[in-house]
Design a protein around this motif. Structure first.
Motif, mmCIF file in Angstrom:
data_model
loop_
_atom_site.group_PDB
_atom_site.id
_atom_site.type_symbol
_atom_site.label_atom_id
_atom_site.label_comp_id
_atom_site.label_asym_id
_atom_site.label_seq_id
_atom_site.Cartn_x
_atom_site.Cartn_y
_atom_site.Cartn_z
ATOM 1 N N TYR A 97 0.602 -6.397 7.557
ATOM 2 C CA TYR A 97 -0.446 -5.504 7.998
ATOM 3 C C TYR A 97 -1.636 -6.306 8.520
ATOM 4 C CZ TYR A 97 -3.416 -1.524 8.446
ATOM 5 O OH TYR A 97 -4.224 -0.569 8.979
ATOM 6 N N CYS A 106 -9.136 -1.144 17.048
ATOM 7 C CA CYS A 106 -8.776 -1.434 15.653
ATOM 8 C C CYS A 106 -7.489 -2.249 15.737
ATOM 9 C CB CYS A 106 -8.626 -0.092 14.931
ATOM 10 S SG CYS A 106 -8.278 -0.159 13.185
ATOM 11 N N THR A 107 -6.320 -1.609 15.671
ATOM 12 C CA THR A 107 -5.071 -2.313 15.960
ATOM 13 C C THR A 107 -5.151 -2.878 17.376
ATOM 14 O OG1 THR A 107 -3.776 -0.924 14.492
ATOM 15 C CG2 THR A 107 -2.596 -1.916 16.344
ATOM 16 N N SER A 124 -3.717 5.372 4.399
ATOM 17 C CA SER A 124 -4.048 5.602 5.802
ATOM 18 C C SER A 124 -3.244 4.730 6.758
ATOM 19 C CB SER A 124 -5.546 5.397 6.066
ATOM 20 O OG SER A 124 -5.939 6.150 7.171
ATOM 21 N N ALA A 146 -2.580 2.177 20.925
ATOM 22 C CA ALA A 146 -2.792 2.206 19.471
ATOM 23 C C ALA A 146 -3.462 3.524 19.124
ATOM 24 C CB ALA A 146 -3.665 1.031 19.036
ATOM 25 N N GLY A 147 -3.709 3.726 17.838
ATOM 26 C CA GLY A 147 -4.313 4.977 17.404
ATOM 27 C C GLY A 147 -5.685 5.215 18.023
ATOM 28 N N GLU A 164 -7.046 8.187 20.456
ATOM 29 C CA GLU A 164 -8.237 9.038 20.261
ATOM 30 C C GLU A 164 -9.080 9.045 21.531
ATOM 31 O OE1 GLU A 164 -10.462 7.286 17.069
ATOM 32 O OE2 GLU A 164 -8.761 7.362 15.717
ATOM 33 N N HIS A 218 -12.091 8.310 9.795
ATOM 34 C CA HIS A 218 -11.972 6.886 10.058
ATOM 35 C C HIS A 218 -13.010 6.469 11.098
ATOM 36 C CE1 HIS A 218 -9.877 3.171 11.433
ATOM 37 N NE2 HIS A 218 -9.445 3.150 10.198
ATOM 38 N N THR A 237 -12.867 4.747 13.679
ATOM 39 C CA THR A 237 -12.481 4.808 15.087
ATOM 40 C C THR A 237 -12.838 6.169 15.694
ATOM 41 O OG1 THR A 237 -10.263 5.446 14.378
ATOM 42 C CG2 THR A 237 -10.597 3.141 14.976
ATOM 43 N N ASN A 238 -12.863 7.240 14.890
ATOM 44 C CA ASN A 238 -13.146 8.578 15.439
ATOM 45 C C ASN A 238 -14.516 8.636 16.103
ATOM 46 O OD1 ASN A 238 -11.324 10.921 13.230
ATOM 47 N ND2 ASN A 238 -10.638 9.141 14.344
ATOM 48 N N THR A 282 -8.523 12.053 4.992
ATOM 49 C CA THR A 282 -8.420 10.685 4.481
ATOM 50 C C THR A 282 -8.482 10.622 2.954
ATOM 51 O OG1 THR A 282 -10.784 10.372 4.732
ATOM 52 C CG2 THR A 282 -9.413 9.726 6.586
ATOM 53 N N ASP A 324 -6.297 13.793 14.481
ATOM 54 C CA ASP A 324 -6.006 12.376 14.292
ATOM 55 C C ASP A 324 -4.702 12.299 13.503
ATOM 56 O OD1 ASP A 324 -5.728 9.830 13.157
ATOM 57 O OD2 ASP A 324 -7.881 9.485 13.050
ATOM 58 N N ALA A 382 -3.000 9.975 12.195
ATOM 59 C CA ALA A 382 -2.729 8.833 11.310
ATOM 60 C C ALA A 382 -1.950 9.268 10.068
ATOM 61 C CB ALA A 382 -4.034 8.159 10.910
ATOM 62 N N ASN A 431 0.370 7.727 15.567
ATOM 63 C CA ASN A 431 0.512 6.269 15.483
ATOM 64 C C ASN A 431 1.980 5.951 15.264
ATOM 65 O OD1 ASN A 431 -2.191 7.108 14.547
ATOM 66 N ND2 ASN A 431 -2.543 4.921 14.433
ATOM 67 N N HIS A 487 3.219 3.150 15.039
ATOM 68 C CA HIS A 487 3.282 2.020 14.112
ATOM 69 C C HIS A 487 2.961 2.436 12.682
ATOM 70 C CE1 HIS A 487 -0.578 2.378 16.061
ATOM 71 N NE2 HIS A 487 -1.168 1.702 15.117
ATOM 72 N N LYS A 488 2.787 3.719 12.448
ATOM 73 C CA LYS A 488 2.659 4.183 11.063
ATOM 74 C C LYS A 488 3.844 5.108 10.772
ATOM 75 C CE LYS A 488 -2.322 3.792 11.005
ATOM 76 N NZ LYS A 488 -3.635 4.408 10.875
HETATM 77 C C1 PLP Z 1 -7.258 7.869 9.941
HETATM 78 C C2 PLP Z 1 -7.118 6.795 10.970
HETATM 79 N N1 PLP Z 1 -7.458 7.056 12.258
HETATM 80 C C3 PLP Z 1 -7.334 6.117 13.218
HETATM 81 C C4 PLP Z 1 -6.876 4.841 12.957
HETATM 82 C C5 PLP Z 1 -6.814 3.819 14.069
HETATM 83 O O1 PLP Z 1 -5.532 3.491 14.466
HETATM 84 P P1 PLP Z 1 -5.194 2.114 15.213
HETATM 85 O O2 PLP Z 1 -5.472 1.004 14.282
HETATM 86 O O3 PLP Z 1 -3.763 2.217 15.579
HETATM 87 O O4 PLP Z 1 -6.062 2.033 16.433
HETATM 88 C C6 PLP Z 1 -6.509 4.519 11.638
HETATM 89 C C7 PLP Z 1 -5.994 3.162 11.351
HETATM 90 O O5 PLP Z 1 -6.029 2.615 10.319
HETATM 91 C C8 PLP Z 1 -6.625 5.517 10.629
HETATM 92 O O6 PLP Z 1 -6.281 5.235 9.374
#
Ligand code: PLP
Lengths: 446, 410
Positions: free
Chosen positions: A96, A327-328, B6, B66-67, B71, B99, B101-102, B147, B172, B174, B196, B198-199
């Motif tokens: 991770y 992020c990723t 998450s 990616a996530g 978004e 999160h 990123t939102n 979350t 979202d 995730a 995602n 990758h999740k």
């Molecule tokens: C709730 C949530 N939203 C968005 C993301 C962002 O995703 P990514 O890392 O693929 O950009 C994550 C990643 O950990 C997350 O847990």
């Protein structure tokens, strides 16, 4: 197959501990019944054997392993076996994001080594851990320049990869940013410094130039950078790492930000993704950079170690005030580049550059001598890609080449009508003399 | 074991890796003609189609990397939708449990962020939502289950409030691993979402990517999608480019992170509809099982049950001045990667556990026992916890010094 190692007996014990009799009851504690879906209308699951045979069928519908003379942002370079072997180790492959530093020293050091390689290649002071790809790296460089300069006017080369230009247009859509495009000279295929000078004034945040540019031409980055900086604009260099074995580095010509597509270093083409973008900046811009960064530090006993650092720039701490939402990113792809660079070494990278130039030159000279092909830019200084104007039928050429398992040149008219009847060839170190001769022979005959 | 809330660190099936390495996929240039890459396009088409079924959405783009990129794509689609309608809406509502990123993605898309405080159970309260809803609001972003690992049970009411206000609802994805085959985001009122791969869909994280964040929309948003998407016409697969004026344009060069797309497609094909549903159900059972064993020792804001993960607060559960961070480090000593900590921000001394469906009961039991031991140890032998980790290649690292005098390369 469902990869669930839980027996019915296990499940029973788990339900007992939770205090419910079954899944239905458990779910009803959380989800109102009315919101539930009856079932998913998907095909039945498959065994591993069935799965492999299905994907073999898909595979056979592709025409693969062609002798590739197409580039335009993604290139067919050789990837040494060591790259897949090292990045494929599960310690890297399935790990991770290295949030728990003490248990992630391998990944963290890999990123640190990658950052070092990028700094060395570009001559810049700080690199981040990677961006999604070259296009998004350039778009983020633009946003960084706007943030850092507090100005909102950007001069962009028209010879930037058109996919990157599209991404920039998307990224800047709802922000108050003005973009002015500068054209290339029709003889040299490069930006004319006087033209740039004429467009610049102190309201410009940054000048963004790609070299080798989309058409393969090497720009005079030294002069363009100086011209930009004379008017206090930041200079953003979009560069190809393969060319940096020979060309001056962005650091040497005073670029403030160096970005680019990293696929060329150790990554297969894969339909154009996944790849990675790199971004490196001067010390002055370090705190403004988007994305993850790894730094060296020591542990309690003074032993060398690595951590994610300068994190107060990032979204998980700064939320809407962060320098980016990323992020990723593209850790494995960037690690592939790191292994690739370490394997080649600086001498190897120089030789790689030279081989690309000399093979491209050989192909260029061959094609120049074919009737019906004229170089689009008569005085272009190019790296491993170049453009010809032709009066031949381009579709027909590519059809004939495909019959011989050759992926022919890109029809530029399909990307921009201004370049109708133009074809662009890419020639990497992977192309052999036989392949180039065969290409020339078919171009002559069609 | 990687009990990272998450993040859905499930098993990464080897067969998918093997298929992804086929040269017939890896050696394809993105500008080959469509005829010569029908196999790759078909895989993309299949994934678009399957994701539509799983989520209930009508169309998907696989372009986002990616996530967070998903978004960003989704929010640009929302902005574009209102632009196409000539309507000016400037704000996005983001619950405080979201999160990072939102809000960051919303800001990047040119929106102002309205942070919405969760109620005492950690969920969105329709009453509080009413207070911030007005004609400036373009959309609200939600993670459901959120979350904290709680299903937002007022979602129908929330959806009605949002839509009556002319706003849209963003999902979202995730936490999609909690609800496959159980709830479909589109059915419960969401208009746009990202997933995602990758999740939820088992592709490896690679130490931080490459990921993939496909975005799904309802039919009325189709023309806003980025270009190109894969379509099927006369039994041929084609790259279709949307009208440049109505679409958001392009999110990255080319078409998406293909190997990730392929592995997710292979995963869905292996499990089928029933297998995916079982996976989600087992993920929920596993999380509730751990919760049942810990709830007498720690505070769980969600209460007695959860979805596929839960956030707990270690405040008051530990001895002396031991913090959640120390517990995390002590877990490393015991051979576990630590769960997500200090997230969500609304839970004090948070630790967030997501076991996924692919761990055995034995592994879960050992993990529970270890965690309980550490909580005990924090009272009986706090020094050991405070000094952890000692079994890793380095001891606790000096992060402050790293940021004060950054050394970022050789
Ligand atoms: C709730 C949530 N939203 C968005 C993301 C962002 O995703 P990514 O890392 O693929 O950009 C994550 C990643 O950990 C997350 O847990």
């Amino acid at each position: 197959m469902n990869y669930i190692p839980i027996s019915d007996k296990d499940k029973k014990e788990m339900f007992d501990s939770i205090g419910v009799k079954d899944t239905q009851e458990l779910l009803s504690l959380q989800i109102p019944e009315t919101l539930r879906v009856k079932k998913l209308n998907l095909d039945k699951g498959m065994s591993e054997q069935e799965l492999i045979s299905l994907f073999k069928q898909y595979a056979q519908k592709n025409k693969s392993n062609l002798a590739c003379f197409r580039g335009a942002g993604i290139y067919d370079h050789f990837v040494p076996s060591i790259v897949d072997e090292i990045i494929g180790r599960s310690e890297f492959w399935t790990a991770y994001t290295p949030y728990q530093a003490e248990a992630s020293q391998g990944t963290l050091q890999a990123i640190f080594e990658y950052q070092s390689v990028i700094c060395e290649l570009t001559g810049m002071e700080c690199s981040n851990a990677s961006m999604y790809d070259g296009a998004t790296a350039v778009a983020e460089a633009l946003l960084l320049a706007v943030r850092a300069s507090r100005k909102n006017k950007i001069i962009l080369s028209k010879a930037l990869n058109p996919e990157y230009i599209s991404v920039i247009e998307t990224y800047t859509k709802n922000l108050n940013i003005e973009i002015i495009k500068i054209d290339i000279d029709s003889k040299t295929g490069a930006i004319n410094k006087e033209n740039l000078s004429g467009m610049l004034d102190e309201s410009v945040a940054a000048v963004i130039v790609q070299s080798p540019n989309f058409f393969g031409t090497i720009e005079d980055m030294q002069e363009l950078s100086k011209t930009a900086k004379d008017k206090k604009a930041l200079f953003v260099a979009v560069v190809n790492p393969v060319s940096l074995g020979l060309l001056k580095t962005p650091g040497e010509y005073g670029a403030d930000i160096a970005v680019g597509e990293g696929q060329v270093f150790g990554n297969q083409m894969y339909l154009g993704g996944s790849t990675f973008g790199f971004m490196a900046v001067t010390k002055a811009l370090e705190w403004k950079m988007p994305g993850r960064i790894v730094g060296q530090t020591v542990d309690k006993d003074g032993k060398r170690g690595f951590v994610l650092t300068l994190q107060s720039r990032e979204q998980h701490i700064r939320r809407e005030k962060a320098t980016s939402n990323i992020c990723t990113n593209a850790a494995l792809n960037s690690f592939a580049a790191c292994v690739y660079a370490a394997y080649l070494g600086s001498q190897g990278i120089k030789e790689l550059s030279e081989t690309n130039i000399s093979k491209a030159r050989y192909a260029f000279d061959k094609i120049k001598n074919i009737k019906g092909f004229v170089p689009l830019f008569e005085n272009s200084l190019f790296f491993n890609e170049f453009v010809f104007k032709t009066d031949k039928n381009i579709d027909k050429i590519n059809e004939e080449l495909m019959k011989e398992n050759i992926l022919g040149p890109l029809d530029l008219g399909k990307i921009d009508s201004k370049y109708k009847n133009c074809v662009m060839f890419a020639v990497t170190e992977k192309r052999t003399k036989q392949e180039i001769d065969k290409l020339a022979e078919i171009l002559t005959r069609v | 074991m990687y009990p990272l809330g998450s993040c859905t660190m499930k098993h990464n099936p080897l067969v998918n890796e093997k298929i992804a390495k086929f040269e017939e996929f890896s050696s394809i240039h993105p500008y080959q003609n469509e005829e010569s890459m029908q196999g790759s396009l078909e895989i993309m088409y299949e994934l678009q189609k399957d994701l539509c079924e799983i989520s209930g959405m009508d169309y998907f783009t696989l372009q986002p990397a990616a996530g967070a990129h998903g978004e960003y794509t989704g929010l640009l689609i929302i902005a574009q939708y209102f632009k196409n309608k000539n309507e000016k809406r400037t704000k996005i509502i983001v619950p405080d449990s979201a999160h990072g990123t939102n809000p960051a993605s919303a800001a990047l898309s040119g929106f102002e962020i309205v942070s919405l405080k969760s109620d005492e159970n950690g969920i969105v309260s329709p009453e509080k939502l009413k207070e911030v809803l007005n004609s400036d609001v373009a959309a609200m972003m939600m993670t459901n289950p959120n979350t904290l690992g709680v299903f937002e049970k007022n979602i129908e009411e929330i959806s009605k409030l949002i839509h009556d206000n002319g706003s849209l609802l963003y999902y979202d994805g995730a936490n999609l691993n909690a609800v496959m085959g159980i709830v479909r985001p589109a059915d419960i009122g969401f208009d746009v979402m990202h997933i995602n791969l990758h999740k939820t869909f088992s592709t490896p994280h690679g130490g931080g990517g490459p990921g993939s964040g496909p975005v799904g929309v309802k039919a009325f948003l189709k023309e806003c999608l980025p270009s190109p998407v894969v379509i099927k016409e006369d039994n041929k697969f084609k790259l279709y480019f949307n009208d440049g004026k109505k679409s958001i344009g392009r999110m990255k060069a080319f078409y998406g992170n293909f190997p990730v797309i392929l592995k997710a497609c292979a995963y869905i094909k292996s499990l089928g509809g029933e297998g995916l549903t079982q996976a989600s159900k087992q993920a929920v059972i596993n999380a509730n099982y751990i919760l049942s064993k810990l709830k007498s020792k720690v505070k769980v804001p969600a209460g007695n049950s959860c979805m596929h993960e839960f956030a707990m607060s270690l405040k008051g559960a530990l001895g002396g001045d031991i913090k959640t961070l120390d517990v995390a480090k002590r877990l490393l000593d015991n051979g576990y990667y630590a769960p997500t900590i200090y997230f969500p921000l609304i839970v004090e001394e948070a630790m967030m556990i997501e076991p996924t469906e692919t761990e055995s009961k034995q592994t879960l039991d050992e993990f529970i026992e270890t965690l309980l031991n550490i909580i005990e140890e924090s009272k009986t032998n706090p020094e050991v916890v405070h000094n952890a980790p000692v079994n890793t290649s380095v001891k606790r690292l000096n992060e402050v010094e790293a940021a004060r005098k950054p050394k970022l390369h050789w």
